[in-house]
Scaffold this motif. Structure first.
Motif, short mmCIF file in Angstrom:
data_model
loop_
_atom_site.label_atom_id
_atom_site.label_comp_id
_atom_site.label_asym_id
_atom_site.label_seq_id
_atom_site.Cartn_x
_atom_site.Cartn_y
_atom_site.Cartn_z
N TYR A 183 12.06 26.90 36.91
CA TYR A 183 11.69 25.38 36.20
C TYR A 183 9.93 25.16 36.35
O TYR A 183 9.74 25.17 37.52
CB TYR A 183 12.49 24.44 37.05
CG TYR A 183 12.30 22.99 36.58
CD1 TYR A 183 11.83 22.68 35.50
CD2 TYR A 183 11.78 22.15 37.58
CE1 TYR A 183 11.59 21.21 35.02
CE2 TYR A 183 11.57 20.76 37.44
CZ TYR A 183 11.42 20.32 35.95
OH TYR A 183 10.84 19.20 35.67
N CYS B 107 7.56 20.27 31.13
CA CYS B 107 8.59 19.45 30.79
C CYS B 107 7.90 18.24 29.86
O CYS B 107 7.08 17.51 30.47
CB CYS B 107 9.29 19.01 31.92
SG CYS B 107 10.63 17.79 31.29
N ILE B 108 8.58 17.91 28.49
CA ILE B 108 8.21 17.04 27.68
C ILE B 108 8.95 15.84 27.87
O ILE B 108 9.06 14.76 27.05
CB ILE B 108 7.83 17.29 26.32
CG1 ILE B 108 8.95 18.20 25.81
CG2 ILE B 108 6.63 18.12 26.22
CD1 ILE B 108 9.13 18.52 24.30
N GLY B 109 10.12 15.84 28.67
CA GLY B 109 11.13 14.65 28.95
C GLY B 109 11.99 14.37 27.48
O GLY B 109 12.22 13.21 27.01
N CYS B 110 12.47 15.41 26.95
CA CYS B 110 13.26 15.47 25.68
C CYS B 110 14.82 15.25 25.95
O CYS B 110 15.50 14.84 25.21
CB CYS B 110 13.06 16.76 24.83
SG CYS B 110 13.70 18.25 25.42
N TYR B 111 14.77 15.59 27.32
CA TYR B 111 16.45 15.39 27.85
C TYR B 111 17.32 15.94 27.23
O TYR B 111 18.66 15.95 27.39
CB TYR B 111 16.71 13.90 27.77
CG TYR B 111 15.81 13.17 28.70
CD1 TYR B 111 15.64 13.30 30.06
CD2 TYR B 111 14.88 12.14 27.84
CE1 TYR B 111 14.55 12.53 30.51
CE2 TYR B 111 13.89 11.45 28.65
CZ TYR B 111 13.69 11.70 30.01
OH TYR B 111 12.76 10.77 30.84
N LYS B 112 17.25 17.11 26.24
CA LYS B 112 18.11 18.11 25.54
C LYS B 112 19.06 18.76 26.93
O LYS B 112 19.98 19.11 26.55
CB LYS B 112 17.54 19.02 24.69
CG LYS B 112 17.06 18.44 23.63
CD LYS B 112 16.53 19.41 22.51
CE LYS B 112 16.14 18.68 21.26
NZ LYS B 112 15.31 19.39 20.62
N CYS B 113 18.34 19.04 27.80
CA CYS B 113 19.05 19.88 28.69
C CYS B 113 20.14 19.00 29.57
O CYS B 113 21.20 19.61 30.00
CB CYS B 113 18.08 20.29 29.93
SG CYS B 113 16.93 18.82 30.57
N HIS C 231 12.74 13.16 33.97
CA HIS C 231 13.68 14.21 34.02
C HIS C 231 13.81 14.84 35.57
O HIS C 231 12.62 14.95 35.93
CB HIS C 231 13.23 15.33 33.04
CG HIS C 231 13.93 16.92 33.43
ND1 HIS C 231 13.08 17.75 34.02
CD2 HIS C 231 15.09 17.16 33.01
CE1 HIS C 231 13.92 18.80 34.16
NE2 HIS C 231 15.33 18.34 33.59
N CYS D 126 15.45 24.49 25.66
CA CYS D 126 14.21 23.88 26.06
C CYS D 126 13.01 24.59 25.32
O CYS D 126 12.40 25.48 25.62
CB CYS D 126 14.00 24.00 27.60
SG CYS D 126 12.69 23.37 28.03
N ALA E 161 10.07 23.50 25.26
CA ALA E 161 8.78 23.28 25.81
C ALA E 161 8.57 24.61 26.98
O ALA E 161 7.58 24.43 27.55
CB ALA E 161 8.89 22.00 26.70
N ALA F 209 10.00 24.73 29.72
CA ALA F 209 9.96 24.37 31.03
C ALA F 209 11.34 24.98 31.71
O ALA F 209 11.18 25.00 33.03
CB ALA F 209 10.42 22.71 31.17
N MET F 210 12.28 25.16 31.03
CA MET F 210 13.14 26.01 31.56
C MET F 210 13.39 27.65 31.15
O MET F 210 13.52 27.80 29.90
CB MET F 210 14.93 25.32 31.47
CG MET F 210 14.83 24.05 31.85
SD MET F 210 14.47 23.59 33.32
CE MET F 210 15.44 24.62 34.45
S1 SF4 Z 1 14.96 20.54 27.73
FE1 SF4 Z 1 13.17 21.20 28.73
S2 SF4 Z 1 11.58 20.00 28.16
FE2 SF4 Z 1 13.26 18.73 27.64
S3 SF4 Z 1 13.76 17.53 29.57
FE3 SF4 Z 1 14.70 19.36 29.80
S4 SF4 Z 1 13.42 20.78 30.84
FE4 SF4 Z 1 12.19 18.90 30.06
#
Ligand code: SF4
Ligand code: SF4
Length: 299
Positions: free
Chosen positions: A49, A54-60, A76, A93, A95, A97-98
């Motif tokens: 992680y 992380c761009i805070g898209c919340y797809k995860c 997030h 993800c 971005a 981030a993951m």
């Molecule tokens: S999918 Fe990636 S970028 Fe989007 S909130 Fe989750 S960790 Fe952050």
């Protein structure tokens, strides 16, 4: 046969002679405290992680089956203890981030990657390098790759800690273009303390490697305050004196690039504030090693 891989790197220029493809296997039988590839130690898949990405898209949050991602207070949050390493968040993800470390690949799929650059190997004296992790932790896979490369006239080198019984390693070793092995500390007690392994087997294996006629390079990572003492470097160089097949002794300056990986895996990093040695000091240690009469290189 399938194996657990962390990465396949094409056009490598620092993993042996010429232009190479380097296959990084996952899983190691040693645990050096300063390892700059901590994701290659475990044989299991692991999720990184990288919070800053992380761009805070919340797809995860939507895809995670174990609710390890949550939207809390407009931000997030990731809860690694809930993760079952399914990889769904890493797939989605964008971005980065993951990020997932570890993929299962069949020999045929790995060979298809390797053979894409076959023309470059022939022209440059390069080939395949199997690295890790530790190559001999996945010996059956490594043997299949070496055999397949043999059919295609692609030379193979390995990077190894040599911490296995020699008879177990020999069938693979005798098919190789080059062995690159580490001797980190000559003092057995310190070696055990910092790597988790006794060095008696490694020292004996370097003798046996020399006797079997396969070219080899011995390397010492220069870890400030641990492996970079004059006594350690000169004792290793003296041990290497006169060994046939030794191409050169290589000093590798400390690599701090693993720090972000430790953080992303939630692992403690005792070397997080350690920096590489000044170039002048590396040259002094190389000159010291050279007094033993072995050819020395630095990276
Ligand atoms: S999918 Fe990636 S970028 Fe989007 S909130 Fe989750 S960790 Fe952050
Ligand atoms: S790898 Fe799977 S279980 Fe783990 S956090 Fe990502 S989606 Fe959830």
């Amino acid at each position: 046969m399938a194996g657990m891989i962390t990465e396949i790197q094409r056009f490598s220029l620092n993993d042996g002679p010429g232009i190479r493809t380097t296959v990084f296997l996952k899983g190691c039988n040693m645990e050096c405290l300063w390892c700059h590839n901590p994701e290659t130690i475990s044989t299991n898949r692991e999720i990184h992680y990288y919070e800053n990405n992380c761009i805070g898209c919340y797809k995860c949050v939507t895809v995670c089956p174990s609710k390890a991602h949550k939207r809390i207070g407009g931000g997030h949050r990731y809860f690694p203890k809930l993760c079952i390493t399914c990889g769904k968040c890493a797939d989605i993800c964008y971005a980065s981030a993951m990020v997932m470390s570890g993929m299962v690949m069949e020999t045929g799929a790995i060979m298809r990657e390797i053979l894409q650059d076959k023309a470059y190997y022939a022209g440059s004296g390069g080939g395949l390098t199997i690295s890790g992790g530790e190559v001999f932790c996945q010996l059956p896979l490594a043997m299949e790759l070496v055999t397949a490369c043999g059919r295609e006239d692609v030379p193979v080198a390995v990077e190894t800690n040599l911490a296995f019984p020699f008879d177990y390693m020999q069938p693979l070793i005798q098919k190789l273009q080059l062995v690159m092995c580490d001797l980190k500390l000559m003092d057995g007690g310190l070696h055990k303390k910092y790597t988790g392994a006794d060095n008696a087997l490694i020292v004996d294996n370097i003798h046996r490697l020399s006797a079997c006629g396969v070219p080899f390079i011995v390397r010492t990572p220069l870890v400030p305050g641990i492996t970079d003492t004059e006594q350690n470097i000169s004792s290793i160089a003296e041990f290497l004196q006169g060994l046939s097949g030794l191409q050169y002794y290589e000093l590798l300056n400390f690599n701090p690039l693993g720090a972000s990986k430790y953080k992303s895996l939630g692992k403690p990093n005792p070397f997080q504030d350690v920096r590489p040695l000044p170039e002048k000091r590396v040259q002094e240690l190389a000159a010291l090693a050279g007094k033993a009469g072995v050819p020395v290189r630095c990276e």
